[in-house]
Design a protein around this motif. Structure first.
Motif, short mmCIF file in Angstrom:
data_model
loop_
_atom_site.label_atom_id
_atom_site.label_comp_id
_atom_site.label_asym_id
_atom_site.label_seq_id
_atom_site.Cartn_x
_atom_site.Cartn_y
_atom_site.Cartn_z
N LEU A 117 -7.41 5.67 5.78
CA LEU A 117 -5.90 5.14 5.41
C LEU A 117 -5.66 3.85 6.45
O LEU A 117 -5.13 2.83 5.99
CB LEU A 117 -5.03 6.13 5.66
CG LEU A 117 -3.67 5.88 5.48
CD1 LEU A 117 -3.33 5.45 4.10
CD2 LEU A 117 -2.81 6.93 5.85
N ILE A 118 -6.15 3.84 7.48
CA ILE A 118 -5.86 2.85 8.55
C ILE A 118 -6.67 1.70 8.15
O ILE A 118 -6.29 0.64 8.19
CB ILE A 118 -6.38 3.13 10.07
CG1 ILE A 118 -5.34 4.32 10.67
CG2 ILE A 118 -6.28 2.00 10.95
CD1 ILE A 118 -4.08 4.15 10.67
N LYS A 119 -7.76 1.65 7.86
CA LYS A 119 -8.79 0.48 7.28
C LYS A 119 -7.97 -0.04 5.93
O LYS A 119 -7.82 -1.25 5.77
CB LYS A 119 -10.16 0.91 6.58
CG LYS A 119 -11.06 1.25 7.78
CD LYS A 119 -12.31 1.53 7.30
CE LYS A 119 -13.23 1.69 8.50
NZ LYS A 119 -14.68 1.80 7.99
N TYR A 120 -7.21 0.79 4.92
CA TYR A 120 -6.68 0.17 3.95
C TYR A 120 -5.51 -0.65 4.37
O TYR A 120 -5.13 -1.73 3.92
CB TYR A 120 -6.40 1.30 2.95
CG TYR A 120 -7.07 1.86 1.93
CD1 TYR A 120 -8.13 1.03 1.06
CD2 TYR A 120 -7.18 3.11 1.47
CE1 TYR A 120 -9.07 1.59 0.32
CE2 TYR A 120 -8.15 3.84 0.70
CZ TYR A 120 -9.07 2.92 0.21
OH TYR A 120 -10.11 3.44 -0.69
N ILE A 121 -4.92 0.01 5.22
CA ILE A 121 -3.39 -0.55 5.65
C ILE A 121 -3.78 -1.81 6.48
O ILE A 121 -3.00 -2.82 6.41
CB ILE A 121 -2.62 0.38 6.43
CG1 ILE A 121 -1.87 1.69 5.47
CG2 ILE A 121 -1.42 -0.34 7.01
CD1 ILE A 121 -1.32 2.87 6.26
N MET A 122 -4.59 -1.77 7.11
CA MET A 122 -4.86 -2.98 8.31
C MET A 122 -5.54 -4.10 7.40
O MET A 122 -5.17 -5.30 7.60
CB MET A 122 -5.74 -2.47 9.29
CG MET A 122 -5.06 -1.50 10.40
SD MET A 122 -3.53 -2.04 11.00
CE MET A 122 -3.94 -3.58 11.89
#
Length: 166
Positions: A117-122
């Motif tokens: 999720l962090i990878k998608y958002i960042m």
């Protein structure tokens, strides 16, 4: 209404009568609250819109306390570490930091999902920062479409507990 089938029973309540008028507002109006009170207890802030039981008020206060303590993030230390690494580093290194982070067998299932999720958002954040900037005052929904809605889409892709279609 109660429907009984072999080994199962289903209870249905009748829908609310009337039409709720509050649209796009952070508060529930007194008129809408009066229609909701028999079916729901609504608490959006520390001053509830409808009569609210102590159980619901206690649950609300516990949720507020958990939010202030970042309880969910604290339960996922590897996700928190990645987030700190990305947000405390240099902007020019965001994509590299996100793209090179690898999960291993020491990551829990929740941490793997959180990292994804962090990878998608960042990556989306970086793309939004890099694109040519122009702002049109024609539609107040544009910021939501650009910045908020994608987070729900990514959440849906990772956790598969939310069906999201635009």
């Amino acid at each position: 209404i109660l429907v009984k089938k072999p080994r199962k029973s289903f209870s249905f309540t009748s829908p609310l009568d009337g039409h709720l008028l509050t649209i796009n507002k952070p508060r529930v109006t007194k008129n809408d609250a009066s229609q909701l009170k028999d079916a729901f207890e609504v608490i959006i802030s520390n001053t509830p819109s409808t009569p609210t039981s102590n159980i619901i008020i206690d649950e609300y206060n516990e949720n507020i306390k958990d939010q202030h303590a970042n309880k969910c993030l604290e339960s996922l230390p590897k996700v928190k570490s990645l987030l700190n690494q990305v947000t405390n580093g240099e902007y020019s290194n965001i994509l590299e930091a996100v793209d090179t982070y690898k999960c291993d067998q020491n990551h829990s299932e929740g941490e793997i999902k959180g990292v994804r999720l962090i990878k998608y958002i960042m990556n989306d954040y970086h793309a939004n920062c890099e694109k040519p900037g122009f702002y049109t005052n024609l539609n107040e929904r544009t910021p939501y479409c650009e910045y908020v809605i994608p987070v729900f889409k990514y959440f849906s892709a990772v956790f598969k507990s939310l069906s999201f279609m635009w």
